[in-house]
Design a protein around this motif. Structure first.
Motif, mmCIF file in Angstrom:
data_model
loop_
_atom_site.group_PDB
_atom_site.id
_atom_site.type_symbol
_atom_site.label_atom_id
_atom_site.label_comp_id
_atom_site.label_asym_id
_atom_site.label_seq_id
_atom_site.Cartn_x
_atom_site.Cartn_y
_atom_site.Cartn_z
ATOM 1 N N GLU A 22 0.585 -0.852 -0.397
ATOM 2 C CA GLU A 22 0.139 -0.032 -0.168
ATOM 3 C C GLU A 22 1.122 1.605 0.025
ATOM 4 O OE1 GLU A 22 -3.274 0.249 -0.048
ATOM 5 O OE2 GLU A 22 -2.788 -2.405 -0.210
ATOM 6 N N ARG A 23 0.215 2.480 0.280
ATOM 7 C CA ARG A 23 0.658 3.772 -0.171
ATOM 8 C C ARG A 23 1.920 3.511 0.865
ATOM 9 N NH1 ARG A 23 -1.693 8.359 -0.765
ATOM 10 N NH2 ARG A 23 -0.802 10.745 0.657
ATOM 11 N N GLY A 24 2.321 3.528 2.468
ATOM 12 C CA GLY A 24 3.135 4.041 3.000
ATOM 13 C C GLY A 24 4.557 2.769 2.583
ATOM 14 N N ALA A 25 3.996 1.775 1.921
ATOM 15 C CA ALA A 25 5.341 0.697 1.136
ATOM 16 C C ALA A 25 6.208 1.418 0.489
ATOM 17 C CB ALA A 25 4.658 -0.756 0.908
ATOM 18 N N THR A 26 5.330 2.141 -0.845
ATOM 19 C CA THR A 26 5.201 2.789 -2.589
ATOM 20 C C THR A 26 5.613 3.404 -1.604
ATOM 21 O OG1 THR A 26 3.165 3.308 -2.347
ATOM 22 C CG2 THR A 26 3.808 2.070 -3.650
ATOM 23 N N LEU A 27 5.313 4.577 -0.530
ATOM 24 C CA LEU A 27 6.692 5.913 -0.343
ATOM 25 C C LEU A 27 7.436 5.666 0.485
ATOM 26 C CD1 LEU A 27 3.747 7.997 0.996
ATOM 27 C CD2 LEU A 27 5.200 8.505 -1.405
ATOM 28 N N ALA A 28 7.616 4.460 0.935
ATOM 29 C CA ALA A 28 9.230 4.127 1.555
ATOM 30 C C ALA A 28 9.868 4.231 0.799
ATOM 31 C CB ALA A 28 8.608 3.055 2.667
ATOM 32 N N MET A 29 10.272 3.258 -0.930
ATOM 33 C CA MET A 29 10.202 3.354 -1.871
ATOM 34 C C MET A 29 10.722 4.323 -3.022
ATOM 35 S SD MET A 29 8.978 0.341 -4.586
ATOM 36 C CE MET A 29 8.410 -0.281 -3.008
ATOM 37 N N ARG A 30 9.848 5.167 -2.751
ATOM 38 C CA ARG A 30 9.869 6.529 -3.558
ATOM 39 C C ARG A 30 10.927 6.809 -4.259
ATOM 40 N NH1 ARG A 30 6.820 7.458 -7.761
ATOM 41 N NH2 ARG A 30 7.084 9.576 -8.485
ATOM 42 N N HIS A 31 11.765 7.354 -3.163
ATOM 43 C CA HIS A 31 13.249 7.668 -3.733
ATOM 44 C C HIS A 31 14.452 7.565 -3.450
ATOM 45 C CE1 HIS A 31 10.186 11.887 -3.633
ATOM 46 N NE2 HIS A 31 9.718 10.911 -2.661
ATOM 47 N N ALA A 32 14.086 5.960 -3.140
ATOM 48 C CA ALA A 32 15.409 5.140 -3.191
ATOM 49 C C ALA A 32 16.318 4.958 -4.065
ATOM 50 C CB ALA A 32 15.244 3.794 -2.980
ATOM 51 N N LEU A 58 7.620 -4.205 -7.363
ATOM 52 C CA LEU A 58 7.323 -2.261 -7.527
ATOM 53 C C LEU A 58 8.296 -1.902 -7.509
ATOM 54 C CD1 LEU A 58 4.794 -2.843 -4.739
ATOM 55 C CD2 LEU A 58 4.226 -2.224 -6.756
ATOM 56 N N LEU A 59 9.705 -1.917 -7.065
ATOM 57 C CA LEU A 59 10.879 -1.229 -7.075
ATOM 58 C C LEU A 59 10.778 -0.839 -8.742
ATOM 59 C CD1 LEU A 59 12.878 -3.445 -4.486
ATOM 60 C CD2 LEU A 59 12.155 -0.496 -4.447
ATOM 61 N N ASP A 60 11.153 -2.073 -9.401
ATOM 62 C CA ASP A 60 11.197 -1.699 -11.102
ATOM 63 C C ASP A 60 10.264 -1.124 -12.203
ATOM 64 O OD1 ASP A 60 13.889 -3.356 -11.104
ATOM 65 O OD2 ASP A 60 11.950 -5.095 -11.905
ATOM 66 N N SER A 61 8.774 -0.811 -11.254
ATOM 67 C CA SER A 61 8.045 0.862 -11.177
ATOM 68 C C SER A 61 7.573 1.010 -10.655
ATOM 69 C CB SER A 61 6.406 -0.266 -12.309
ATOM 70 O OG SER A 61 6.180 -1.370 -10.849
ATOM 71 N N LYS A 62 6.782 1.194 -9.421
ATOM 72 C CA LYS A 62 6.797 2.451 -8.872
ATOM 73 C C LYS A 62 8.224 3.792 -8.212
ATOM 74 C CE LYS A 62 2.707 1.098 -9.091
ATOM 75 N NZ LYS A 62 1.622 1.237 -9.253
ATOM 76 N N THR A 63 8.700 3.503 -8.418
ATOM 77 C CA THR A 63 9.682 4.620 -7.588
ATOM 78 C C THR A 63 10.472 5.262 -9.181
ATOM 79 O OG1 THR A 63 11.739 2.998 -8.663
ATOM 80 C CG2 THR A 63 11.151 2.647 -6.277
ATOM 81 N N GLU A 64 10.758 6.530 -7.981
ATOM 82 C CA GLU A 64 11.299 7.914 -9.006
ATOM 83 C C GLU A 64 12.165 7.692 -10.214
ATOM 84 O OE1 GLU A 64 10.917 12.590 -6.638
ATOM 85 O OE2 GLU A 64 13.749 10.215 -6.760
ATOM 86 N N LYS A 65 13.404 6.185 -9.393
ATOM 87 C CA LYS A 65 14.264 6.531 -10.335
ATOM 88 C C LYS A 65 13.702 5.529 -11.788
ATOM 89 C CE LYS A 65 18.779 6.229 -9.179
ATOM 90 N NZ LYS A 65 20.231 6.289 -8.849
ATOM 91 N N ALA A 66 12.960 4.708 -11.962
ATOM 92 C CA ALA A 66 12.107 3.501 -12.486
ATOM 93 C C ALA A 66 11.320 4.515 -13.382
ATOM 94 C CB ALA A 66 10.787 2.657 -11.942
ATOM 95 N N GLU A 67 10.725 5.700 -12.955
ATOM 96 C CA GLU A 67 9.886 6.260 -13.886
ATOM 97 C C GLU A 67 11.272 7.693 -14.518
ATOM 98 O OE1 GLU A 67 6.814 8.292 -11.431
ATOM 99 O OE2 GLU A 67 6.256 6.757 -10.964
ATOM 100 N N LYS A 68 12.085 8.093 -14.257
ATOM 101 C CA LYS A 68 12.842 8.090 -15.284
ATOM 102 C C LYS A 68 13.988 7.228 -16.223
ATOM 103 C CE LYS A 68 14.792 10.635 -11.582
ATOM 104 N NZ LYS A 68 16.014 11.823 -11.236
ATOM 105 N N GLY A 69 13.498 6.100 -16.192
ATOM 106 C CA GLY A 69 13.599 5.475 -17.271
ATOM 107 C C GLY A 69 15.320 4.634 -16.555
#
Lengths: 111, 277
Positions: B130-140, B163-174
């Motif tokens: 959920e949200r808490g988990a995705t926010l924790a990994m967001r800027h990793a 999720l790490l490969d799709s929902k993180t800031e880094k993943a979104e930047k490719g």
């Protein structure tokens, strides 16, 4: 105690095998969400065009295997005397060639 | 020329609960700080905070992450300095039941403010996806995926890797989030008898490089009982050595992957070998 262990089958290889199969499928499912849901809807739509049935009496089973998976759709089709009470209302079965093209869909494999 | 620090942001995550995220966050954070780095550990488990308890700081929490996000407190006021290792800091989660208290912008702001001040920012993720988990990994920048050698935990780890490969800031930047696998509660004796997934099994299934193997040990519970990371509480114990090895690997050192073990009884060893043969 150790003799007992010698004769007991080790469980870790079973765990590994189950995980490998499961994750192979879950990784595919992530990229194409709800393939099973789409298949179910489309198959039932095709069948209901020709035969009336009670949506409650549809059983769908999947068995995900390592190289081959099976999808079984089991639809209970009422005999003509029971049909009157069931929606959608009875439409006579068309015996035209059009029915054939949907045939193979029943054996479709979810790889 | 003033040298501006840029912290490496780590997320400690797993999907499944109870596999050792918080224990590992505390142990790794304390070990990094003990080696001289400046570390902040952040608890993202809003509503069910526990990192404060594992670190023995539960009575010192005045302000938390949510207070900082909502502007109730300044970041400096909310950072709790560890009493044993002075360059270890804690940013506690709040005990509020309001799940929306954690906002994406708020988290981004806090991380951005912490980055120039620390060497490491370690985000302790809540269980789940959920949200808490995705926010924790967001800027990793890097993720430590904690798993036990057990089917449900490995399955959830695989989900988290997705999720790490799709929902993180880094993943979104490719770009890619560096992923490291930390296997906890490993029992080499049971694995050698085919009763527990072997390390190679887990690595083959998840295809993530191994950061460390933390052996099952009484020392882990003993450390959390007294509110001290195992790397500080019993630095010579098998799990502590394994965490210290993991920290050195995080810092780029090449260390052979030993399974540190606590000495078993002579009879156990003897019969263990026989049964495995």
């Amino acid at each position: 105690m150790n003799l007992f262990h010698l004769f007991r089958r080790s469980s870790a290889p079973v765990a590994r095998e189950r995980l490998q199969i499961l994750l192979a499928h879950e990784r595919i499912a992530r990229s194409q969400p709800d393939l099973l849901g789409v298949l179910r809807e489309e198959i039932l739509a095709v069948i209901s065009r020709h035969v009336p049935f009670d949506p409650e009496k549809v059983r769908i089973e999947v068995d995900r295997g390592k190289s081959v998976s099976t999808l079984a759709v089991d639809i209970e089709i009422p005999n003509s005397e029971q049909i009157s009470g069931i929606a959608p209302p009875y439409t006579p079965l068309k015996v035209d060639s059009g029915a054939d093209e949907y045939g193979p869909a029943m054996d479709q494999k979810v790889a | 020329m003033s040298e501006e620090k840029q912290a490496r942001v780590l997320v400690v995550t797993s999907g499944k609960g109870g596999v050792g995220k918080t224990t590992s966050t505390a142990a790794l954070g304390a070990a990094l700080a003990h080696e001289g780095d400046n570390v902040v550990v952040i608890d993202f488990d809003v509503g069910l905070r526990n990192l404060d308890l594992v670190l023995g700081a539960e009575r010192r929490v005045v302000f938390d992450l949510i207070n900082v996000i909502h502007g109730v407190a300044k970041l400096q006021q909310a950072l709790i300095r560890d009493k044993r290792v002075e360059n270890l800091h804690l940013l506690a989660a709040s005990q509020t039941r309001d799940k929306d208290a954690l906002t994406e912008e708020g988290v981004a702001k806090v991380i951005a403010e912490l980055r120039p001040k620390f060497d490491w920012i370690i985000c302790d993720s809540p269980a789940g996806i959920e949200r808490g988990a995705t926010l924790a990994m967001r800027h990793a920048d890097a993720a430590i995926i904690v798993t036990n050698p057990e089917v449900s935990s490995v399955r959830d780890a695989d989900r988290i890797i997705g999720l790490l490969d799709s929902k993180t800031e880094k993943a979104e930047k490719g770009e890619r989030v560096d992923k490291h696998l930390l296997i906890t509660r490993f029992d080499p004796w049971r694995a050698s008898r085919g009763e527990m997934l072997a390390i190679d099994d887990v690595l083959e299934i998840l295809s993530v490089p191994l950061l460390g193997i933390i052996p099952e040990s009484e020392e882990v519970l003993r450390a959390s009982n007294v509110g001290s990371p195992v790397t500080l509480n019993s630095a010579q114990s098998a799990p502590a050595k394994a965490y210290f090895d993991a920290v050195r690997r995080l810092k780029g050192e090449q260390i052979p992957m030993n399974v540190h073990s606590e000495s078993r009884g002579f009879l156990n060893k003897l019969f263990g070998r026989k049964a495995a043969a």
